[in-house]
Scaffold this active site. Structure first.
Site, PDB file in Angstrom:
ATOM      1  N   GLY A  86       0.826  -1.219   0.000  1.00  0.00           N
ATOM      2  CA  GLY A  86       0.000   0.000   0.000  1.00  0.00           C
ATOM      3  C   GLY A  86       0.852   1.257   0.000  1.00  0.00           C
ATOM      4  O   GLY A  86       1.957   1.276  -0.559  1.00  0.00           O
ATOM      5  N   SER A  87       0.351   2.285   0.675  1.00  0.00           N
ATOM      6  CA  SER A  87       0.933   3.625   0.555  1.00  0.00           C
ATOM      7  C   SER A  87       2.362   3.740   1.056  1.00  0.00           C
ATOM      8  O   SER A  87       3.042   4.725   0.788  1.00  0.00           O
ATOM      9  CB  SER A  87       0.071   4.635   1.317  1.00  0.00           C
ATOM     10  OG  SER A  87      -1.241   4.576   0.824  1.00  0.00           O
ATOM     11  N   THR A  88       2.811   2.762   1.831  1.00  0.00           N
ATOM     12  CA  THR A  88       4.194   2.858   2.307  1.00  0.00           C
ATOM     13  C   THR A  88       5.169   2.825   1.151  1.00  0.00           C
ATOM     14  O   THR A  88       6.354   3.080   1.316  1.00  0.00           O
ATOM     15  CB  THR A  88       4.517   1.698   3.263  1.00  0.00           C
ATOM     16  OG1 THR A  88       4.089   0.477   2.661  1.00  0.00           O
ATOM     17  CG2 THR A  88       3.823   1.873   4.602  1.00  0.00           C
ATOM     18  N   LEU A  89       4.663   2.518  -0.050  1.00  0.00           N
ATOM     19  CA  LEU A  89       5.551   2.466  -1.211  1.00  0.00           C
ATOM     20  C   LEU A  89       5.648   3.822  -1.933  1.00  0.00           C
ATOM     21  O   LEU A  89       6.501   4.020  -2.789  1.00  0.00           O
ATOM     22  CB  LEU A  89       5.056   1.391  -2.189  1.00  0.00           C
ATOM     23  CG  LEU A  89       6.149   0.458  -2.719  1.00  0.00           C
ATOM     24  CD1 LEU A  89       6.874  -0.199  -1.561  1.00  0.00           C
ATOM     25  CD2 LEU A  89       5.566  -0.582  -3.649  1.00  0.00           C
ATOM     26  N   LYS A  90       4.751   4.742  -1.579  1.00  0.00           N
ATOM     27  CA  LYS A  90       4.720   6.030  -2.297  1.00  0.00           C
ATOM     28  C   LYS A  90       6.044   6.785  -2.270  1.00  0.00           C
ATOM     29  O   LYS A  90       6.465   7.334  -3.280  1.00  0.00           O
ATOM     30  CB  LYS A  90       3.605   6.925  -1.730  1.00  0.00           C
ATOM     31  CG  LYS A  90       2.235   6.507  -2.238  1.00  0.00           C
ATOM     32  CD  LYS A  90       1.138   7.327  -1.586  1.00  0.00           C
ATOM     33  CE  LYS A  90      -0.229   6.784  -2.023  1.00  0.00           C
ATOM     34  NZ  LYS A  90      -1.281   7.197  -1.077  1.00  0.00           N
TER      35      LYS A  90
END
Lengths: 578, 387
Positions: free
Chosen positions: A297-301
């Site tokens: 999820g967003s931890t990859l942004k």
């Protein structure tokens, strides 16, 4: 004695001499035979004797200890006694058998069956009756004094920290061989080399004489893990509390030393008690942080942003349109949880905008994004040597469709392990270098690999700091007196071909103090179902407590002003996050 | 050597045959020590012994004491009385051999009915029969001296006696005692001057008989041929012998030391009885075996010398008795040692004067007492006294 003086009697002297000569000749022959047997044929006979009396017996070696980084024992071998028998020599009264059975806690019928003579055969002179008895019980077995029943010294593994370190350490089987975890991975170091000696045994199997030591047993080496017991305990306590409070299915925490890449703590739930594994299902033994993957999820942004900053097309203050809160690519639509009209690149991170992230990603060639993710260590094993460690899935960029490139930018369509995720954040905590991770204590830190320029790394780090500040998605991650950087993640769990509507995986990855990071901590909670599910609400508080505790344990100096100053600039926090 | 005591003044002669007494004492003492050594582990592990390590030592010592008392009493009895009651003793022996076969009286051990239980000890009639046979055959030979050339009058009665006694022994069965008793009988007849043709015929008959017996009973076949190659079936038929031979091999020239035997630790069955010599061989080596052989040789020589001295004084019954005892001890020792060394088939025969066994020890002591009595009477005559 007149009766013997009969006229016809005569005792011929010759016959008497002949007879005595024959007898003496016979005895002389025996003496000769004895000389032959004892002086000439003795080599052969002794060899035959050896094959019956002499046995090589094994001496168990002490398995090495596993300790934490400070030498605190985490796995130790304690001596125990195993009861074995040579069934054909057993000669016990029913009374003795009954006592024996109750001492070793085995059903008397089972004991009888094992001692059953009808199963006799060449291999039947060694039968275990009970493995691993405590020494005091074993002493009582000896007191029964049953012929043909013997003890064998063995070692049993004991894990003082119990379920705290269960997944990390794994366990050994009854023969002291590693089956899981560190016990399995470092089996060759930990296992000693059993020694052997030659003895003479009587026919009942008792040793009557030591002939020679063939090989002394060599103890196994101790293995010092990178784990810090105090931080491990802290992480376990907080994770357990969070899993219970959020009614999560599972959870995991990885704490890395931001400077060296050593794993300071690694915990998973559900856990198990390694000292009593009776009836445990195999799935409980899995070290999820290393052997399970999930969509991050967003931890990859931040990696999408970093790739774009490196490519040079954008700057942190470049503005992207995010109105009207939806963004269509082909048939698919990307949504933001909180609608904003326009966001700077920094705000895309701060507020975790999917649309912003997708647009930034689509401004890049697929190869640039792929290289960024690959260089961050996704899609490849971390090299810890832990058994069953997975590499996750990062598909080759040539197969990406635009929608996939867009969703990948915010962590869907890619799978990672929690350890991979934590390690990837060392890019931002150590000015663009990817640190190798280690489960063992390192005396000299390993060289990191430069992936990002210092400028990019600093820029992203500053954006990550905004996440934990008012206006970010995880103000709850903020720690008094420290600058905290991190990123939330709230991913719908994959289900069938799509995604589950209301099953989430909440994460938070961050590091502190941001000015000179000491720890990288990744927290993951699987299916929190007590109402809250946003990473900022579920995972960030766990991060907060573990990080604060770890910083306190290590006496890390503050790098931020005190609370009173912060409260002046405090603004209303944004509701929720993605 | 033989006539050494005839030199000098006869009245200064010692009362006893010194080398005979010392040989016997040495054999009995060594036997006691070795029985203890061979039996400690068995006694310690045994249930019937209550785990008392000196169980067999104490018993053996008691047997020796009983043998000494019995011997002292027997020594007091003149030869003419022994001769007078020879037939009665023989009948007593036959009666005992019949009794042992009666269920309820005879006790069966390992498929053999050889013992009569007497409260604390087991009494073995066949051992006593050996002594009674020596006395009986010696007397018979003297009585029938005139007919020893005659088949019907001199030979046939003895043959019938032999067949009868032999049958009783084989019913137990006790093949070993049968062989020893047959040997005693034939030897005394031979020494008594039996016609050589008859004797040759007798030997042929006995050999035929033995072969038949071996042929008829398969287990004797196995025993008979098992000893030829114990390594062919070392864990089955050759088990006992192979362990006895290993004991000899381990002993080498000087032995592993008293108490150091491994074979006695439950490997070698009957270590303190029939296979005592193997333990001696292991612990005391060739030196120990050679000593035992030499002591038995000395016993045999002394028995024959005493016999000849009696014969020279025309005391024919004591002469045959002494030589018969010599043949008996000699043959039994030879067979036992031969079995231990794998040159003879396995028999249930003890090593006289040494092996554990109450009846065997007491009877051996009695035999020695009779031998000494013959010698004492010889000396009395030499000194001019009347016996």
């Amino acid at each position: 004695m007149t009766s013997s003086r009969l006229p016809y009697i005569a005792l011929p002297a010759g016959r008497s001499r002949l007879l005595v000569a024959l007898l003496l000749l016979g005895l002389a022959g025996l003496a000769g035979r004895a000389a032959y047997l004892q002086g000439m044929h003795n080599g052969f006979l002794q060899q035959k004797g050896e094959s019956r009396h002499s046995r090589v017996i094994e001496m168990s070696a002490h398995r090495g200890m596993i300790t934490d980084r400070h030498g605190e024992p985490l796995a130790i071998s304690t001596p125990v006694e195993s009861v074995w028998s040579s069934p054909q020599d057993v000669n016990a009264t029913p009374e003795q058998l009954k006592k024996l059975a109750s001492l070793i806690g085995t059903d008397i019928e089972e004991v009888r069956k094992r001692l059953d003579g009808s199963q006799r055969g060449p291999g039947r002179d060694f039968v275990y009756l009970k493995r691993h008895l405590p020494p005091d019980v074993a002493a009582k077995v000896v007191e029964l004094n049953i012929p043909g029943i013997f003890l064998k010294r063995e070692y049993r593994r004991y894990y003082p920290a119990g379920e705290l370190t269960a997944h990390m350490l794994g366990f050994t089987d009854v023969d002291d061989n590693g089956q899981e975890g560190i016990e399995l991975a470092w089996q060759d170091d930990l296992a000693g080399q059993p020694g052997s000696r030659r003895v003479i045994k009587d026919r009942k199997g008792r040793i009557v004489e030591d002939v020679e030591n063939i090989r002394p047993p060599r103890s196994g080496r101790n293995v010092a893990l990178s784990i810090d017991s105090k931080i491990q305990y802290l992480a376990y306590r907080e994770l357990k509390q969070a899993v219970e409070a959020n009614k999560a299915k599972a959870g995991g925490i990885v704490v890395l030393d931001a400077q060296t890449g050593e794993v300071m703590a690694l915990v998973n739930l559900p856990a198990y008690n390694p000292n009593n594994r009776v009836g445990m299902k195999g799935s409980r033994f899995r070290n999820r942080a290393l052997t399970d993957v999930f969509e991050p999820g967003s931890t990859l942004k931040p990696f999408t942003i970093a790739a774009a900053l490196e490519a040079g097309g954008i700057k942190p203050d470049t503005v992207f349109q995010t109105a009207p809160g939806t963004f269509s690519i082909g048939k698919a639509t990307i949504r933001d949880a909180h609608k904003e009209d326009a966001l700077t690149v920094a705000q895309v991170i701060q507020k975790s905008s999917n649309i912003g992230s997708a647009k930034i990603a689509l401004s890049l060639p697929p190869q640039a994004l792929w290289e960024m993710l690959s260089d961050a260590g996704f899609g490849a094993p971390t090299g810890t040597g832990f058994p069953g460690e997975v590499s996750g899935k990062l598909r080759p960029y040539r197969t990406w469709r635009p929608i996939e490139q867009a969703t990948m930018s915010y962590g869907h369509g890619i799978s990672v392990s929690l350890l991979q995720l934590a390690r990837a954040y060392t890019l931002f905590s150590s000015a663009g270098e990817l640190k190798p991770v280690s489960l063992l204590r390192l005396d000299t830190p390993m060289e990191g690999k430069r992936v990002l320029s210092r400028d990019t790394a600093h820029a992203v780090s500053e954006m990550l700091e905004m996440v934990a500040q008012p206006g970010g998605t995880a103000p709850q991650a903020r720690i008094d007196g420290y600058r905290v950087a991190g990123k939330t993640g709230t991913a719908h769990k994959p289900e069938g071909n799509g995604y589950a509507k209301n099953r989430y995986l909440s994460t938070f990855v961050g590091y502190a103090p941001a000015s000179s990071p000491r720890f990288v901590i990744a927290v993951m909670l699987d299916e929190p179902s007590a109402g809250k599910y946003f990473g900022g609400a579920v995972a960030a508080p766990v991060f907060n407590r573990v990080m604060a505790g770890a910083l306190r344990i290590r006496n890390v100096p503050h790098d931020a002003p005190s609370t009173s100053v912060m409260s002046i600039t405090a603004a209303l926090p944004l509701k929720g996050d993605v | 050597m033989i006539y050494q005591h005839d030199t000098g003044n006869p009245r200064n002669l010692p009362h006893f045959d010194q080398s005979l007494i010392w040989s016997a004492i040495f054999l009995l003492s060594l036997g006691l020590v070795m029985v203890y050594s061979a039996s400690i582990s068995i006694a310690e592990a045994g249930r019937s012994t209550n785990g008392y390590p000196a169980y067999f030592l104490v018993r053996h010592g008691a047997y020796l004491a009983a043998g000494l008392v019995a011997g002292l009493i027997a020594f007091q009895i003149p030869m003419r009385l022994w001769q007078k009651y020879a037939f009665h003793l023989f009948l007593l022996g036959v009666l005992l051999l019949v009794l042992v076969l009666v269920p309820g009286i005879g006790r069966e051990v390992n498929g053999s009915r050889r013992w009569i239980s007497l409260l604390v000890v087991n009494f073995q009639p066949s051992e006593f029969m050996k002594l009674f046979m020596v006395i009986y055959v010696a007397n018979y030979t003297v009585r029938k001296a005139a007919y020893l050339g005659n088949f019907r009058k001199g030979f046939l009665p003895m043959l019938i006696v032999m067949l009868m006694v032999g049958l009783l022994l084989l019913l137990e069965p006790d093949f070993g005692s049968f062989v020893v008793i047959t040997a005693i009988m034939m030897a005394i007849l031979f020494l008594g001057g039996i016609n050589l043709k008859l004797f040759t015929g007798l030997i042929g008959f006995v050999v035929m008989g033995l072969l038949t017996l071996i042929w008829v009973e398969p287990y004797r076949m196995q025993r008979f041929f098992g000893f030829l190659d114990p390594w062919d079936d070392p864990y089955g038929k050759g088990y006992q012998l192979s362990h006895a031979l290993i004991a000899f091999g381990r002993g080498e020239w000087l032995g592993v030391g008293l108490g150091g035997s491994v074979e006695k630790l439950f490997y070698l069955p009957e270590a303190h009885t029939d296979f005592l010599l193997a333990v001696i061989a292991e612990e005391l080596g060739f030196a120990g075996v050679a000593t035992v052989v030499a002591l038995f040789a000395c016993l045999i020589i002394r028995a024959f010398v005493i016999g000849r001295q009696a014969a020279l004084r025309e005391r024919f019954f004591p002469a045959l008795l002494a030589q018969g005892i010599g043949v008996w001890l000699g043959v039994q020792a030879f067979i036992n040692m031969g079995v231990n060394m794998g040159v003879l088939p396995t028999k249930g025969l003890t090593l006289p004067l040494m092996s554990f066994g109450g009846s065997s020890i007491v009877v051996s002591c009695l035999a020695l007492a009779l031998l000494l009595r013959v010698d004492w009477e010889n000396r009395q005559l030499m000194k001019g006294y009347v016996v």
